[in-house]
Write a protein that holds these residues in place. Structure first.
Motif: not given
Length: 122
Positions: A17, A19, A21, A79, A81, A83
């Motif tokens: 994963s 993340r 920004s 953001y 995310q 996965n």
């Protein structure tokens, strides 16, 4: 003047994963929407996720169920995310902001960041 800056890219193994920004700054009255695009080597840039001022979201088929877009309106930040990353997710990820600069002028413009590299190893 509006600046858009992405961060959070890097190298990750398949299944992992990350993340991302994206922060917009400068002369901003309102951000109508923000979106993430990506461009892999030899391929066209594609939009993968977007979010509106009303928090309506949409996703491209390749990332549905794996990526989630969200925003913090107080920080003009969005953001992503990511996965269950796959090698085919390897690309430069770009952030786009649809910004109305001043209240008196009901016209918005699109601003882009420089991109952040995401590399997924198999």
């Amino acid at each position: 003047q509006v600046q858009v800056v992405e961060s959070g890219g890097g190298l990750v193994q398949a299944g992992g994963s990350l993340r991302l920004s994206c922060a917009a700054s400068g002369t901003i009255f309102r951000i109508n929407a923000m979106a993430w695009h990506r461009q892999a080597p030899g391929k066209q840039r594609e939009v993968i996720a977007s979010i509106t001022i009303d928090d309506n979201t949409s996703y491209g088929d390749p990332v549905k169920g794996r990526f989630t877009i969200s925003r913090d309106s107080s920080k003009n930040t969005v953001y992503l995310q990511m996965n269950s990353l796959k090698p085919e997710d390897t690309a430069v990820y770009y952030c786009e902001a649809d910004v109305q600069v001043v209240r008196a002028v009901a016209i918005s413009s699109h601003y882009w960041g420089q991109g952040t590299q995401v590399t997924v190893s198999s």
